[in-house]
Design a protein around this motif. Structure first.
Motif, PDB file in Angstrom:
ATOM      1  N   HIS A 171     -14.431 -43.170 -56.210  1.00 12.16           N
ATOM      2  CA  HIS A 171     -15.141 -41.954 -55.799  1.00 12.16           C
ATOM      3  C   HIS A 171     -15.736 -41.246 -57.017  1.00 12.16           C
ATOM      4  N   ALA A 172     -14.942 -41.118 -58.073  1.00 12.63           N
ATOM      5  CA  ALA A 172     -15.417 -40.449 -59.286  1.00 12.63           C
ATOM      6  C   ALA A 172     -16.601 -41.202 -59.886  1.00 12.63           C
ATOM      7  N   LEU A 173     -16.501 -42.527 -59.949  1.00 10.87           N
ATOM      8  CA  LEU A 173     -17.568 -43.310 -60.560  1.00 10.87           C
ATOM      9  C   LEU A 173     -18.844 -43.295 -59.739  1.00 10.87           C
ATOM     10  N   VAL A 174     -18.721 -43.247 -58.417  1.00 11.64           N
ATOM     11  CA  VAL A 174     -19.904 -43.160 -57.557  1.00 11.64           C
ATOM     12  C   VAL A 174     -20.674 -41.865 -57.838  1.00 11.64           C
ATOM     13  N   HIS A 175     -19.950 -40.809 -58.170  1.00 12.55           N
ATOM     14  CA  HIS A 175     -20.571 -39.498 -58.373  1.00 12.55           C
ATOM     15  C   HIS A 175     -20.740 -39.137 -59.852  1.00 12.55           C
ATOM     16  N   LEU A 176     -20.584 -40.110 -60.725  1.00  8.38           N
ATOM     17  CA  LEU A 176     -20.651 -39.871 -62.160  1.00  8.38           C
ATOM     18  C   LEU A 176     -21.996 -39.301 -62.598  1.00  8.38           C
ATOM     19  N   MET A 212     -23.756 -31.244 -59.256  1.00  7.77           N
ATOM     20  CA  MET A 212     -22.578 -31.015 -58.414  1.00  7.77           C
ATOM     21  C   MET A 212     -22.365 -29.520 -58.224  1.00  7.77           C
ATOM     22  N   THR A 213     -21.668 -29.217 -57.178  1.00  5.54           N
ATOM     23  CA  THR A 213     -21.256 -27.828 -57.007  1.00  5.54           C
ATOM     24  C   THR A 213     -20.230 -27.503 -58.085  1.00  5.54           C
ATOM     25  N   PRO A 214     -20.033 -26.242 -58.419  1.00  5.87           N
ATOM     26  CA  PRO A 214     -19.016 -25.894 -59.416  1.00  5.87           C
ATOM     27  C   PRO A 214     -17.627 -26.418 -59.048  1.00  5.87           C
ATOM     28  N   ALA A 215     -17.274 -26.383 -57.773  1.00  4.49           N
ATOM     29  CA  ALA A 215     -15.960 -26.879 -57.349  1.00  4.49           C
ATOM     30  C   ALA A 215     -15.846 -28.381 -57.581  1.00  4.49           C
ATOM     31  N   ASP A 216     -16.913 -29.144 -57.268  1.00  7.39           N
ATOM     32  CA  ASP A 216     -16.890 -30.590 -57.488  1.00  7.39           C
ATOM     33  C   ASP A 216     -16.842 -30.917 -58.983  1.00  7.39           C
ATOM     34  N   GLU A 217     -17.542 -30.129 -59.798  1.00  6.62           N
ATOM     35  CA  GLU A 217     -17.486 -30.334 -61.245  1.00  6.62           C
ATOM     36  C   GLU A 217     -16.061 -30.138 -61.759  1.00  6.62           C
ATOM     37  N   ARG A 218     -15.386 -29.112 -61.280  1.00  5.74           N
ATOM     38  CA  ARG A 218     -13.997 -28.867 -61.697  1.00  5.74           C
ATOM     39  C   ARG A 218     -13.103 -30.031 -61.290  1.00  5.74           C
ATOM     40  N   ARG A 219     -13.306 -30.557 -60.080  1.00  6.36           N
ATOM     41  CA  ARG A 219     -12.512 -31.700 -59.628  1.00  6.36           C
ATOM     42  C   ARG A 219     -12.775 -32.938 -60.491  1.00  6.36           C
ATOM     43  N   MET A 220     -14.037 -33.147 -60.840  1.00  6.93           N
ATOM     44  CA  MET A 220     -14.381 -34.296 -61.685  1.00  6.93           C
ATOM     45  C   MET A 220     -13.741 -34.135 -63.065  1.00  6.93           C
TER      46      MET A 220
END
Length: 91
Positions: free
Chosen positions: A21-26, A34-42
């Protein structure tokens, strides 16, 4: 106190594990799409995952090299040939 960061889920979502999942959205992360929340998760994921951090580092380097290499303008003769080819293909 700030909310705790929820990393990308460990449970596979639609056949993906956390790293997949992380690599797909790299590139979304690298391109700040990314949204700020998604950036924090990454960030939380790569902070604890050496393979994904290594992949992120490689992709950042490639992106920097491409950006640096693309700073030059193509010669006018090349630009004209490409334009002619596109025009021919469009017809």
């Amino acid at each position: 106190m700030t909310d705790p960061i929820t990393p990308i889920p460990h449970e596979p979502a639609e056949g993906e594990n956390e790293c997949e999942h992380a690599l797909v959205h790299l590139y979304e992360y690298l391109d700040s799409e990314m949204t700020p929340a998604d950036e924090r998760r990454m960030r939380a994921h790569v902070a604890h995952c050496s393979p994904c951090l290594a992949e992120l580092s490689v992709e950042e380097l490639v992106k920097q090299l491409v950006k640096r290499s693309c700073a030059e303008r193509a010669p006018e003769t090349l630009r004209l040939r490409i334009h002619e080819q596109i025009t021919v293909l469009a017809r």
